[in-house]
Write a protein that holds these residues in place. Structure first.
Motif, PDB file in Angstrom:
ATOM      1  N   LEU A  84       0.868  -1.169   0.000  1.00 39.05           N
ATOM      2  CA  LEU A  84       0.000   0.000   0.000  1.00 39.05           C
ATOM      3  C   LEU A  84       0.909   1.224   0.000  1.00 39.05           C
ATOM      4  N   LEU A  85       0.969   1.926  -1.134  1.00 37.72           N
ATOM      5  CA  LEU A  85       1.929   3.009  -1.311  1.00 37.72           C
ATOM      6  C   LEU A  85       1.212   4.346  -1.432  1.00 37.72           C
ATOM      7  N   THR A  86       1.374   5.184  -0.418  1.00 39.42           N
ATOM      8  CA  THR A  86       0.814   6.531  -0.400  1.00 39.42           C
ATOM      9  C   THR A  86       1.861   7.509  -0.948  1.00 39.42           C
ATOM     10  N   PRO A  87       1.502   8.802  -1.153  1.00 38.76           N
ATOM     11  CA  PRO A  87       2.442   9.744  -1.770  1.00 38.76           C
ATOM     12  C   PRO A  87       3.800   9.782  -1.080  1.00 38.76           C
ATOM     13  N   GLY A  88       4.835   9.802  -1.910  1.00 40.69           N
ATOM     14  CA  GLY A  88       6.203   9.782  -1.425  1.00 40.69           C
ATOM     15  C   GLY A  88       7.091   9.095  -2.434  1.00 40.69           C
ATOM     16  N   PRO A  89       8.347   8.865  -2.082  1.00 42.74           N
ATOM     17  CA  PRO A  89       9.292   8.305  -3.042  1.00 42.74           C
ATOM     18  C   PRO A  89       8.953   6.889  -3.524  1.00 42.74           C
ATOM     19  N   ASP A  90       8.359   6.064  -2.654  1.00 43.34           N
ATOM     20  CA  ASP A  90       8.007   4.703  -3.091  1.00 43.34           C
ATOM     21  C   ASP A  90       6.940   4.739  -4.188  1.00 43.34           C
ATOM     22  N   LEU A  91       5.912   5.542  -3.991  1.00 40.40           N
ATOM     23  CA  LEU A  91       4.856   5.661  -5.010  1.00 40.40           C
ATOM     24  C   LEU A  91       5.435   6.220  -6.304  1.00 40.40           C
ATOM     25  N   ARG A  92       6.283   7.238  -6.185  1.00 42.25           N
ATOM     26  CA  ARG A  92       6.857   7.807  -7.404  1.00 42.25           C
ATOM     27  C   ARG A  92       7.760   6.806  -8.103  1.00 42.25           C
ATOM     28  N   TYR A  93       8.512   6.018  -7.348  1.00 44.97           N
ATOM     29  CA  TYR A  93       9.384   5.019  -7.960  1.00 44.97           C
ATOM     30  C   TYR A  93       8.592   4.028  -8.800  1.00 44.97           C
TER      31      TYR A  93
END
Length: 372
Positions: A30-39
């Motif tokens: 579960l990826l919310t806004p931040g570097p993981d989601l952008r990656y």
């Protein structure tokens, strides 16, 4: 040339992440806004109290929960090329319950490392039986090894921050304050092509002995060393970070002596980088030079940190990290020597581990720059 968005954020990435989720024994990320989601998607989503969340199941198709008012931004982002379903939700909907409904029974889920507590607790409420772990443990292997496009993005960022360091001698003058110089540097960071300023450190005289010194109204005086550590975020999302040390006028003799030690230490650590050596051995290569010269107690931080979509990410170049270097690792090499109450120095380059050796992305002089 700037890397293309399609190369930085390839359409194959969600499937690679799904495979990693399965290997880790998780049911979903579960990826919310931040570097993981952008990656994973290329979508630089706004962090809001309204839930934006990419759901990547171990089996099944990923989907992006997005507030309806943010749907146009998502549709205009690189995420639109991925074939991921966008699930727009309205103000009276419960997006957390919808995620739980779509996933069904789950035993373990990975949460974005930077997910807000208010969101993680809401997910716990709708999936009370699910163990929550950090998504970083799943994504670290993918994010640590930079692709050719990511390396190109870091090289672009390195060239941009180098251009700023080339201007610094024109900005450092006796009689100016750290804050005045820092303001000019911040403007230069944007002018050099960054989308935003990440940080500006201008540590003059005794302030240079504090590695994370904040800008102050201290007036820079003749004969003082000045540590300038600067970085920004490029439009690609990838970060720059480089430190050089300057002196306004003739440097103190004791400072000149340990600066040469520092320069040798930084060179030794960079030369040590190659596949198969441990991260801690790169730290040791710098630390040994400094300790042998009698300054070991004044090197008070790790030698480096990984860099990419975050200024600080894995791998960390520090004692105790026995992980072996692999091609694509990108990190800083930034030993420092800090004499409390007097002055300090640091030299920092971003280095990428290549097939046989380390490759610097920063190329301004590492000699002490003396300015009038």
């Amino acid at each position: 040339m700037s890397p293309e968005s399609s190369d930085l954020y390839p359409t194959t990435r969600p499937a690679a992440v799904s495979e990693a989720v399965d290997r880790a024994g998780l049911d979903a990320l579960l990826l919310t806004p931040g570097p993981d989601l952008r990656y994973v998607t290329g979508y630089d989503a706004l962090p809001l109290e309204r839930l934006t969340c990419l759901v990547v199941p171990a089996s099944g198709e990923p989907f992006l929960m997005v507030p309806r008012l943010e749907l146009p931004a998502a549709e205009h982002s690189p995420a639109s090329r991925l074939g991921v379903e966008f699930v727009a939700w309205d103000e009276t909907d419960d997006p957390y319950a919808e995620v739980a409904r779509r996933l069904g029974p789950v035993a373990r889920v990975g949460l974005a490392d930077r997910m807000w507590a208010l969101q993680s607790l809401r997910f716990r409420a709708v999936m009370p039986e699910a163990e929550q772990v950090l998504a970083g443990s799943v994504l670290r292997e993918l994010r640590m090894r930079k692709s050719p496009a990511e390396k190109a993005a870091l090289a672009e960022a390195g060239a941009a921050i180098d251009a700023v360091h080339n201007l610094v001698p024109q900005l450092l003058k006796a009689g100016r304050t750290e804050r005045e110089v820092g303001k000019d540097i911040a403007e230069a960071i944007i002018d050099a092509g960054h989308a935003r300023v990440d940080f500006v450190i201008v540590g003059s005289g005794p302030n240079g002995a504090s590695p994370h010194s904040e800008l102050t109204d201290r007036v820079i005086r003749p004969g003082e060393p000045v540590v300038v550590d600067i970085g920004g975020v490029m439009p690609s999302g990838y970060c720059s970070d480089s430190t050089r040390t300057y002196c306004v006028g003739e440097p103190p003799a004791d400072f000149t002596a340990y600066y040469e030690v520092l320069k040798r230490a930084q060179e030794a650590a960079c030369a040590h980088v190659r596949p198969g050596v441990s991260c801690e051995s790169v730290d040791a290569a710098a630390r040994e030079v400094i300790a042998e010269a009698g300054y070991g107690e004044y090197f008070i931080h790790r030698t480096g940190h990984g860099i990419g979509l975050e200024t600080h990410e894995e791998p960390y170049i520090v004692a105790g990290n026995t992980e072996e270097m692999r091609p694509g690792f990108a990190f800083s090499v930034e030993p420092g020597i800090y004499l409390p109450g007097r002055h300090g120095a640091r030299i920092e380059d971003i280095v990428v581990c290549g097939e046989a050796a380390g490759e610097r992305v920063n190329n301004t002089t590492r000699d002490l720059v003396v300015v009038d």
